[in-house]
Design a protein around this motif. Sequence first.
Motif, PDB file in Angstrom:
ATOM      1  N   LEU A  20       0.870  -1.142   0.212  1.00  0.00           N
ATOM      2  CA  LEU A  20      -0.134  -0.093   0.021  1.00  0.00           C
ATOM      3  C   LEU A  20       0.815   1.257  -0.055  1.00  0.00           C
ATOM      4  CD1 LEU A  20      -2.693  -1.079   2.603  1.00  0.00           C
ATOM      5  CD2 LEU A  20      -3.158  -0.821   0.143  1.00  0.00           C
ATOM      6  N   CYS A  21       2.193   1.087   0.549  1.00  0.00           N
ATOM      7  CA  CYS A  21       2.574   2.711   0.789  1.00  0.00           C
ATOM      8  C   CYS A  21       4.066   2.563   0.261  1.00  0.00           C
ATOM      9  CB  CYS A  21       2.925   2.813   2.422  1.00  0.00           C
ATOM     10  SG  CYS A  21       1.354   2.764   3.241  1.00  0.00           S
ATOM     11  N   PHE A  22       4.774   1.276  -0.031  1.00  0.00           N
ATOM     12  CA  PHE A  22       6.081   1.502  -0.140  1.00  0.00           C
ATOM     13  C   PHE A  22       6.528   0.504  -1.626  1.00  0.00           C
ATOM     14  CE2 PHE A  22       5.834   1.526   4.410  1.00  0.00           C
ATOM     15  CZ  PHE A  22       5.981   2.965   4.548  1.00  0.00           C
ATOM     16  N   SER A  23       5.491   0.736  -2.392  1.00  0.00           N
ATOM     17  CA  SER A  23       5.991  -0.050  -3.750  1.00  0.00           C
ATOM     18  C   SER A  23       6.253   1.213  -4.787  1.00  0.00           C
ATOM     19  CB  SER A  23       4.987  -0.934  -4.307  1.00  0.00           C
ATOM     20  OG  SER A  23       3.478  -0.133  -4.613  1.00  0.00           O
ATOM     21  N   ALA A  74       2.992   3.086  -5.578  1.00  0.00           N
ATOM     22  CA  ALA A  74       2.570   3.686  -4.651  1.00  0.00           C
ATOM     23  C   ALA A  74       3.263   5.010  -4.868  1.00  0.00           C
ATOM     24  CB  ALA A  74       2.933   3.167  -3.192  1.00  0.00           C
ATOM     25  N   GLU A  75       4.383   5.056  -5.299  1.00  0.00           N
ATOM     26  CA  GLU A  75       5.167   6.178  -5.327  1.00  0.00           C
ATOM     27  C   GLU A  75       4.674   7.088  -6.532  1.00  0.00           C
ATOM     28  OE1 GLU A  75       9.234   6.052  -4.844  1.00  0.00           O
ATOM     29  OE2 GLU A  75       9.124   5.215  -2.986  1.00  0.00           O
ATOM     30  N   LEU A  76       3.915   6.303  -7.491  1.00  0.00           N
ATOM     31  CA  LEU A  76       3.511   7.148  -8.729  1.00  0.00           C
ATOM     32  C   LEU A  76       2.494   8.012  -8.278  1.00  0.00           C
ATOM     33  CD1 LEU A  76       3.098   4.094 -11.197  1.00  0.00           C
ATOM     34  CD2 LEU A  76       4.686   5.817 -11.442  1.00  0.00           C
ATOM     35  N   LEU A  77       1.764   7.943  -7.056  1.00  0.00           N
ATOM     36  CA  LEU A  77       0.753   8.715  -6.668  1.00  0.00           C
ATOM     37  C   LEU A  77       1.217   9.954  -6.033  1.00  0.00           C
ATOM     38  CD1 LEU A  77      -1.728   5.940  -4.958  1.00  0.00           C
ATOM     39  CD2 LEU A  77      -1.160   6.335  -7.472  1.00  0.00           C
ATOM     40  N   VAL A  78       2.706  10.062  -5.942  1.00  0.00           N
ATOM     41  CA  VAL A  78       3.195  11.161  -5.235  1.00  0.00           C
ATOM     42  C   VAL A  78       3.784  12.130  -6.053  1.00  0.00           C
ATOM     43  CG1 VAL A  78       4.620  11.586  -3.393  1.00  0.00           C
ATOM     44  CG2 VAL A  78       3.183   9.755  -3.216  1.00  0.00           C
ATOM     45  N   HIS A  79       3.843  13.619  -5.927  1.00  0.00           N
ATOM     46  CA  HIS A  79       4.466  14.397  -6.876  1.00  0.00           C
ATOM     47  C   HIS A  79       5.714  14.471  -6.049  1.00  0.00           C
ATOM     48  CE1 HIS A  79       1.345  16.341  -8.965  1.00  0.00           C
ATOM     49  NE2 HIS A  79       0.559  16.275  -7.953  1.00  0.00           N
ATOM     50  N   VAL A  97       9.118   8.635  -0.854  1.00  0.00           N
ATOM     51  CA  VAL A  97       9.642   8.574  -2.284  1.00  0.00           C
ATOM     52  C   VAL A  97      10.806   7.840  -1.942  1.00  0.00           C
ATOM     53  CG1 VAL A  97       8.457  10.308  -3.309  1.00  0.00           C
ATOM     54  CG2 VAL A  97      10.585  10.950  -1.929  1.00  0.00           C
ATOM     55  N   THR A  98      10.973   6.649  -1.302  1.00  0.00           N
ATOM     56  CA  THR A  98      12.373   5.922  -1.186  1.00  0.00           C
ATOM     57  C   THR A  98      12.852   5.514  -2.440  1.00  0.00           C
ATOM     58  OG1 THR A  98      11.594   5.580   1.363  1.00  0.00           O
ATOM     59  CG2 THR A  98      13.438   4.209   0.319  1.00  0.00           C
ATOM     60  N   ILE A  99      12.027   4.661  -3.053  1.00  0.00           N
ATOM     61  CA  ILE A  99      12.224   4.106  -4.263  1.00  0.00           C
ATOM     62  C   ILE A  99      12.728   5.127  -5.291  1.00  0.00           C
ATOM     63  CG2 ILE A  99      11.791   2.509  -6.255  1.00  0.00           C
ATOM     64  CD1 ILE A  99       9.479   1.335  -4.360  1.00  0.00           C
ATOM     65  N   PHE A 116       5.282  -5.945 -13.859  1.00  0.00           N
ATOM     66  CA  PHE A 116       4.419  -6.004 -12.836  1.00  0.00           C
ATOM     67  C   PHE A 116       5.071  -6.070 -10.999  1.00  0.00           C
ATOM     68  CE2 PHE A 116       1.671  -6.756 -16.395  1.00  0.00           C
ATOM     69  CZ  PHE A 116       0.839  -5.990 -16.325  1.00  0.00           C
ATOM     70  N   MET A 117       6.060  -6.812 -11.422  1.00  0.00           N
ATOM     71  CA  MET A 117       6.940  -7.277 -10.075  1.00  0.00           C
ATOM     72  C   MET A 117       7.478  -5.873  -9.739  1.00  0.00           C
ATOM     73  SD  MET A 117       8.621 -10.817 -10.609  1.00  0.00           S
ATOM     74  CE  MET A 117       9.343 -10.787  -8.952  1.00  0.00           C
ATOM     75  N   ASP A 118       8.034  -5.015 -10.928  1.00  0.00           N
ATOM     76  CA  ASP A 118       8.761  -3.964 -10.410  1.00  0.00           C
ATOM     77  C   ASP A 118       7.802  -2.866  -9.926  1.00  0.00           C
ATOM     78  OD1 ASP A 118      11.454  -2.410 -10.704  1.00  0.00           O
ATOM     79  OD2 ASP A 118      10.036  -1.119 -11.855  1.00  0.00           O
ATOM     80  N   LEU A 119       6.818  -3.047 -10.506  1.00  0.00           N
ATOM     81  CA  LEU A 119       5.655  -1.854 -10.106  1.00  0.00           C
ATOM     82  C   LEU A 119       4.726  -2.126  -8.870  1.00  0.00           C
ATOM     83  CD1 LEU A 119       4.335   0.670 -11.527  1.00  0.00           C
ATOM     84  CD2 LEU A 119       2.437  -0.899 -12.437  1.00  0.00           C
ATOM     85  N   PHE A 120       4.495  -3.322  -8.588  1.00  0.00           N
ATOM     86  CA  PHE A 120       3.739  -3.439  -7.227  1.00  0.00           C
ATOM     87  C   PHE A 120       4.414  -4.090  -6.155  1.00  0.00           C
ATOM     88  CE2 PHE A 120       0.837  -3.454 -10.910  1.00  0.00           C
ATOM     89  CZ  PHE A 120      -0.015  -2.510 -10.645  1.00  0.00           C
ATOM     90  N   GLU A 121       5.681  -4.803  -6.293  1.00  0.00           N
ATOM     91  CA  GLU A 121       6.168  -5.407  -5.369  1.00  0.00           C
ATOM     92  C   GLU A 121       6.889  -4.265  -4.404  1.00  0.00           C
ATOM     93  OE1 GLU A 121       8.767  -8.847  -5.967  1.00  0.00           O
ATOM     94  OE2 GLU A 121       7.130 -10.230  -6.235  1.00  0.00           O
ATOM     95  N   PRO A 122       6.922  -4.415  -2.977  1.00  0.00           N
ATOM     96  CA  PRO A 122       7.857  -3.613  -2.012  1.00  0.00           C
ATOM     97  C   PRO A 122       9.223  -3.870  -2.536  1.00  0.00           C
ATOM     98  CG  PRO A 122       6.163  -4.660  -1.066  1.00  0.00           C
ATOM     99  CD  PRO A 122       6.075  -5.220  -2.222  1.00  0.00           C
TER     100      PRO A 122
END
Length: 497
Positions: A256-259, A262-267, A459-461, A482-488
């Motif tokens: 939910l927070c660290f994939s 999740a960071e695509l949703l953040v400026h 925005v750690t990643i 998909f693994m790169d996009l959704f896995e923490p």
Amino acid sequence: MEKRVAIIGAGISGLLTCKYAASRGFNPVVFEAEEQVGGLWNHTIESTRLQNIKDFFQFSDFPWPSSVRDPLPTNAQLLEYLQSYARHFELLPYINFNSKFISVSYVGECEEEMQSWELGGGSGKAFGSKGKWNLKVLHTKEESVKEYAVEFVVICIGRFSGLPEIPSFPPGYGPEVFSGKVLHSMEYSAMDNASAAEFIKGKRIAIIGSGKSAVDIAFECAKVNGNDIPCTVIQRTIHWMLPQDAQPWGLSLGFLCFSRFAELLVHKPGEAFLSSILATSLSPLRWGMSKLIESYLRWRLPLKKYNMIPKESVLQDMSSCQALFLPPNFYDKVEDRSIVLKKSQCFSFCKEGLILDGEDDHIKDLRPLQFLSTGEVLKYMSSLTNDPSKDSTASGDKLLGVFSNLYTFEMRCKWLGYFLDEAFKLPSIKEMEEDIKWEKYMKKYSSNGKFRRACISGVTIWYNDQLCKDIGCNPRRKKGFFMDLFEPYGLADYKEL
């Protein structure tokens, strides 16, 4: 030219910096004020645990021992883990213990010449300048001050080092009028566990603050004194507090927070136009994810019953490193009245204890005391009294920002190793000055507009992507789209760098 490297501090970052500098052929000298490695983990209270599961908080080449089974190890277990790491990689010979850093000064090019530089250090390289750094170090056991000359200095003292800071009060309303004892959480944390337990035993204690140290101290007081002498926690700003086994409706917090998704949703700072459009268009999804987590926490914990629902969203608290994990069974102590939770925008001292805003008429005209934030570090204060009949106050947040992952520290130190080895150059000074402007990002996603510049939790990643690009490796560390996009992301993704 000589390439001498000095490192200040032998906490987590200091040990990592030492390891990766030594692996590149350097002979670093480390100055540590304490008698052993571990940094602030040498000064934590008994109930303090990791704020992240150990699988995400471990060195990439040194896993936790099988004997540590708890997903959130204790402070003692973490300290032993750090000491084992130092022994395993033979870092101890590089470290000067009982050596307190006093000052550093640069001797070399004149001010006018340095002002004309377009690249850092004149060339963008770690050892590109002609000057040297002179360090003064106090060796406490010898009671002598020595000077050291090096070409590169790494400061690894952390955000929470320094002396306790007590806020200012109007005359007649400060701790000087209180008949009990005023104590900062840093002073309490410096005690050994037995001394700390004896110190709080039989005392009526109130805690000012809403950070991790405040919660841990309250829990310790509740364990020692029970509901016969309850501990009061006074908070100005409520933050989201998570149970240690939090899995919102069966979903992983990592997903939910660290994939990367999740960071695509953040400026992000300096983002491209398309990235900005994407983050804006997906902002309702981020809001929904936050509400999903919040609904779980409202269901799992009695937040409404005790008026402990924060005004800010849980993702805002996480982005500004304000959310925290609770000690086990914390709300059981609240339910049995061993811990009493209160809210107040300001307070003052009187002889008997504290006067809270809204609970005594004669303080209504006082200006609210803005004591929670000092620079980039939240500083709280505390006080205790030897007389159980009197109120007293305690507090503090000296721990590291929540949800921090050790692999992010390791990534920075790997990057530094490449830089020391001159595998890449720094960009121009102008580019770097533009690149560090994080205020807009932090104000947008932090709690109530208050932010810590050192917190990059949201925005750690993306941050690690920038480090990967600098050292010339592919930032996409997983196999498959998909693994790169959704896995923490975690330590295994950066292990081979």
